[in-house]
Structures are given as C-alpha cells and as structure tokens.
Design an enzyme around this catalytic site. Structure first.
Site, PDB file in Angstrom:
ATOM      1  N   GLY A 160       0.805  -1.310   0.224  1.00  0.00           N
ATOM      2  CA  GLY A 160      -0.074   0.077  -0.104  1.00  0.00           C
ATOM      3  C   GLY A 160       0.818   1.119   0.256  1.00  0.00           C
ATOM      4  O   GLY A 160       0.610   2.219  -0.948  1.00  0.00           O
ATOM      5  N   ASP A 181      10.424  -7.102  -1.496  1.00  0.00           N
ATOM      6  CA  ASP A 181       9.019  -7.917  -0.985  1.00  0.00           C
ATOM      7  C   ASP A 181       9.114  -9.386  -1.627  1.00  0.00           C
ATOM      8  O   ASP A 181       9.603  -9.635  -2.582  1.00  0.00           O
ATOM      9  CB  ASP A 181       7.975  -7.136  -1.897  1.00  0.00           C
ATOM     10  CG  ASP A 181       6.681  -7.323  -1.106  1.00  0.00           C
ATOM     11  OD1 ASP A 181       6.045  -6.076  -0.869  1.00  0.00           O
ATOM     12  OD2 ASP A 181       6.135  -8.211  -0.972  1.00  0.00           O
ATOM     13  N   GLN A 191      -7.242  -3.080  -3.964  1.00  0.00           N
ATOM     14  CA  GLN A 191      -8.070  -1.986  -3.416  1.00  0.00           C
ATOM     15  C   GLN A 191      -7.357  -0.766  -3.147  1.00  0.00           C
ATOM     16  O   GLN A 191      -7.815   0.275  -3.013  1.00  0.00           O
ATOM     17  CB  GLN A 191      -8.973  -2.545  -2.109  1.00  0.00           C
ATOM     18  CG  GLN A 191      -9.568  -1.441  -1.309  1.00  0.00           C
ATOM     19  CD  GLN A 191      -8.722  -1.476  -0.053  1.00  0.00           C
ATOM     20  OE1 GLN A 191      -7.559  -1.845   0.209  1.00  0.00           O
ATOM     21  NE2 GLN A 191      -9.405  -1.023   1.275  1.00  0.00           N
ATOM     22  N   ARG A 192      -5.798  -1.033  -2.997  1.00  0.00           N
ATOM     23  CA  ARG A 192      -5.130   0.123  -2.684  1.00  0.00           C
ATOM     24  C   ARG A 192      -3.621   0.044  -3.240  1.00  0.00           C
ATOM     25  O   ARG A 192      -2.801   1.198  -3.251  1.00  0.00           O
ATOM     26  CB  ARG A 192      -5.037   0.248  -1.042  1.00  0.00           C
ATOM     27  CG  ARG A 192      -4.312  -1.012  -0.351  1.00  0.00           C
ATOM     28  CD  ARG A 192      -4.611  -1.131   1.127  1.00  0.00           C
ATOM     29  NE  ARG A 192      -4.103  -2.293   1.614  1.00  0.00           N
ATOM     30  CZ  ARG A 192      -4.642  -3.681   1.101  1.00  0.00           C
ATOM     31  NH1 ARG A 192      -5.753  -3.673   0.509  1.00  0.00           N
ATOM     32  NH2 ARG A 192      -4.035  -4.863   1.646  1.00  0.00           N
ATOM     33  N   ASP A 250       5.200  -4.049   6.585  1.00  0.00           N
ATOM     34  CA  ASP A 250       3.887  -4.138   7.148  1.00  0.00           C
ATOM     35  C   ASP A 250       3.857  -5.193   8.290  1.00  0.00           C
ATOM     36  O   ASP A 250       2.867  -5.782   8.979  1.00  0.00           O
ATOM     37  CB  ASP A 250       2.998  -4.887   6.244  1.00  0.00           C
ATOM     38  CG  ASP A 250       3.486  -6.400   5.643  1.00  0.00           C
ATOM     39  OD1 ASP A 250       4.887  -6.562   6.241  1.00  0.00           O
ATOM     40  OD2 ASP A 250       2.813  -7.108   4.973  1.00  0.00           O
ATOM     41  N   ASN A 251       5.014  -5.115   9.082  1.00  0.00           N
ATOM     42  CA  ASN A 251       5.431  -5.846  10.179  1.00  0.00           C
ATOM     43  C   ASN A 251       6.291  -5.183  10.907  1.00  0.00           C
ATOM     44  O   ASN A 251       7.415  -4.591  10.571  1.00  0.00           O
ATOM     45  CB  ASN A 251       5.340  -7.234   9.887  1.00  0.00           C
ATOM     46  CG  ASN A 251       6.725  -7.725   9.154  1.00  0.00           C
ATOM     47  OD1 ASN A 251       7.926  -7.599   9.758  1.00  0.00           O
ATOM     48  ND2 ASN A 251       6.668  -7.587   8.029  1.00  0.00           N
ATOM     49  N   CYS A 291      15.351   7.601  16.141  1.00  0.00           N
ATOM     50  CA  CYS A 291      15.243   6.588  15.376  1.00  0.00           C
ATOM     51  C   CYS A 291      14.018   5.986  15.795  1.00  0.00           C
ATOM     52  O   CYS A 291      13.445   6.281  16.564  1.00  0.00           O
ATOM     53  CB  CYS A 291      16.319   5.755  15.416  1.00  0.00           C
ATOM     54  SG  CYS A 291      16.553   4.712  17.083  1.00  0.00           S
ATOM     55  N   CYS A 308      -5.127  -9.384  14.945  1.00  0.00           N
ATOM     56  CA  CYS A 308      -5.095  -9.235  13.592  1.00  0.00           C
ATOM     57  C   CYS A 308      -6.587  -9.076  13.010  1.00  0.00           C
ATOM     58  O   CYS A 308      -6.843  -8.386  11.854  1.00  0.00           O
ATOM     59  CB  CYS A 308      -4.721 -10.666  12.852  1.00  0.00           C
ATOM     60  SG  CYS A 308      -2.891 -11.125  13.740  1.00  0.00           S
TER      61      CYS A 308
END
Ligand code: ZN
Length: 390
Positions: A160, A181, A191-192, A250-251, A291, A308
């Site tokens: 995203g 990735d 959708q994004r 994403d994590n 940081c 989640c």
C-alpha cells in the site's frame, strides 16, 4: 563614432584584467572568488571552469543582483576570449560591483594552459521534455534532476505505501529503485496497491512493480529483491548502497531490522504506517534525529500486539501517506526544504486532520543512544501476520 574594436579597447582600459595563471592561482585558493561564465549555453555545456556559475551575457544585468547580492564579493568574469566578458565586467562595475575582474584571454587560454575544466552532464531532449516541470522550479532545476537520476532509493515493501511512493519516485526520475518484497499479488491487495493490477494476480509483487515502474519511466532501473528482509539478508541488500530507505513494511520485525540497519549504515529512513483511517509519517535520519527505537525501544509483547482480526484500511489512506513518503525522499535527495526529522505527522482520514508531534532522540536508546545495548540484528517473532494493514 567608435567601432567595435575601439569600444573594446576603451572598455579594457576601464576594467581590471587577470591572466589565466593568476586566475588559476585564485581558483585554487581557499577563498576562491566566484567565477562567472557569460558565454552561451552551448559553450557552457562543452566545458567550463569548475565551480563557476553560468549567466549568459544577455541575462547578466537582470540576474546578477539575485545571484550575487554582495557587491563586494570578488568576481572573475570570463567568456571564450575575454571580449564579451570585458563588457560584462564593465557593466558589473556600473552596477556597483567593486571587485569584478575579467579573465583577459578567456576560457580558451585557461584550457590552453591545461587547467582543470568541468564538463556538465546534460539531459537528453527527451529528458528535458519529461522533466520540464521539474526544470522550471529552481529548487530542482537541471542539477536537481541529475541528482534524482543518480539517486538510489530502497523501498521496503511493494504494498500500500510502496505503491504510491514507488510510482511518484519513478515518475520523478529517481534513477534506481530497489524493492524488497516476498509476496505475490493477491486480489485483496488491489483496493489500494495501485502499482499492481488485475492481470498480475499471482505474480511476485517485485516483478509486477518493476513492470509498471519501468513502463512509466525508462530512465528508472528497478532492482528487485524477491525475499523477506531478515537478519540474514539485510546486510547483502544494504551493501548495494542506498541514499534513502522508504519503509513501507507491514510488520514490526521488519521495521526494527530496517531501523537498526539504517543506523549502522547511516542511511535516512522515511517511515510510514497506516491503520484503518489513521496514518503516520516521519523521517529517521541517523545522527540528526530520533530513530524508531527512540520512540519504541522494543516491540510490544505478542499478547499486547494489535489483534489481526481488527485489520482494515481505507484504500486511499496509503495513497496519501505513501505520497508524503515520496515527498520526503525527494527532499532528502535534493537537500531542499525541511524534512520530517524530529517530527511525527499524524493524518486522520475520517476527520481530515493533520497533526504534528515533536519526537526527540533518546540518549538511552538501545541502538542510537550513547551506550547502545543492541549491536547485532534481532529477529523478532512475528506476533501477527498483519498487525498493520499495508
Ligand atoms: Zn534511537
């Protein structure tokens, strides 16, 4: 009425001139005068005195006060053989410049002496056209565009946030985009994640992103890393040399890895995260500001991690946050404007509000603090597959 030759001779009597030998000596000095090249653009592009500024003779009167406000500053004017610059030196004297001198025998004499010259790289006519809206703003201009073309940005995640960020960076002409990735394109991404499309379902995201970005701009080289960032591969990936990292992970484990690696490699990170209707952006610049660990020293324990099941995000939100990340990355490359170092920007899509929080460096930070306690990569256990929907 005096002819050209008489006029030139007259002007040469009224100005001060220096030889190429003297000019070279002054050029090599620590307090070097400002060299001003008054030739035509084609002549400048074939080579000029290093560090000189280019102001074609026809524009000298109108532009000089903006470029050199200090009228006492020592100036050396030159053209090819010293005639055009003789008139230019006279004009600067009339405008009140007290220390303008003419390089008597011009750039050709400088070259004949074997002194150093700089040959500017020039944009092709296609590039001039493609980046014309950048060339029109002085904060970018031709020099800035060359910087962008030379720049290397590593995007962590082609999801995203990575989608809009990579699209705008590619469109802007950032020459090399690395993308890390391990995922493949899934229907629920579309959708994004606008760098991908329906005909890419099942394709690795790095391959799909590469196709889109290289089709958008042939000046861009995409370096795909079809893998998940881990303590095992992070050094290899960062060793390729990157100017800026755009973190769209994403994590949490990846975020901590990116953070620690960026500090040890001295690479600024443009951080972005999103959740439902809320997004955050900031810049972590090693040595200049906090940081990620100054804010969150260690990940939350798994039992406290967001559930989640609550995941979900308004499709346009990563578009806004990822675009802000691209904006920060471009400014870091161009060294223009004020970046988000030390400032955390909070965007709320439901209320359409933008807030800013000051974030400070923590002297006790386990990685960037004065006595670091974390000196090796840590692989945190992933406590949720999608704590934040990207
Ligand atoms: Zn820190």
């Amino acid at each position: 009425m005096a002819g050209y030759r008489e006029l030139l001779a007259q002007v040469k009597l009224e100005i001060e001139e220096i030889s190429a030998v003297d000019a070279q000596e002054q050029h090599a000095a620590a307090d070097r005068p400002l060299f001003i090249d008054v030739r035509e653009p084609e002549e400048w592009e074939e080579g000029h005195i290093p560090g000189a500024i280019h102001v074609p003779r026809g524009r000298l009167e109108s532009r000089i006060e903006g470029l050199v406000p200090d009228k006492e500053r020592p100036l050396v004017l030159y053209c090819s053989v010293g005639s055009r610059s003789a008139f230019a030196t006279k004009v600067l004297g009339d405008l009140g410049y007290e220390n303008a001198v003419n390089l008597g025998a011009g750039f050709s004499d400088w070259k004949r002496n074997g002194y150093e010259i700089a040959i500017p790289r020039v944009l092709s006519s296609e590039q001039r056209s493609r980046y014309s809206r950048h060339l029109l703003i002085p904060e970018v201009g031709e020099e800035g565009q060359q910087r962008l073309l030379d720049a290397r940005v590593l995007l962590v995640g082609a999801g995203g946030l990575g989608s809009p960020a990579s699209l705008y960076l590619a469109a802007a002409g950032v020459g090399t985009l690395g993308i890390v990735d391990a995922d493949v394109v899934d229907e629920s991404n579309l959708q994004r994640q606008i760098v991908h499309s329906t005909d890419r379902l099942g394709e690795p995201k790095v391959a799909s992103a590469r196709r889109t970005l290289e089709a958008l701009n042939p000046d861009v080289k995409v370096v795909p890393f079809e893998e998940r960032l881990t303590s095992e591969n992070v050094e290899r990936i960062l060793d390729s040399g990157w100017d800026v990292i755009v973190d769209g992970a994403d994590n949490f484990p990846t975020r901590y890895l990116v953070n620690d690696a960026s500090i040890w490699h001295g690479i600024p990170v443009v951080h972005g995260s999103i959740y439902r209707f809320e997004g955050q952006v900031t810049v972590f610049a090693p040595g200049q500001g906090p940081c990620y660990r100054c804010l969150f020293p260690t990940p939350p324990p798994p039992e406290l991690a967001p559930s989640c099941a609550e995941g979900g995000v308004l499709g346009v939100l990563p578009g806004i946050i990822g675009s802000l990340q691209a904006n920060e990355a471009l400014k870091l490359i161009l060294e223009r404007g004020d970046t988000l170092v030390g400032r955390l920007l909070l965007f709320d899509a439901l209320g359409t509000t933008l807030d800013e929080v000051t974030v400070r460096r923590d002297p006790y930070c386990p990685v960037s603090g004065e006595s670091p306690t974390i000196t090796e990569y840590v692989d945190y256990v992933e406590f949720c597959n999608a704590p934040v929907q990207i």
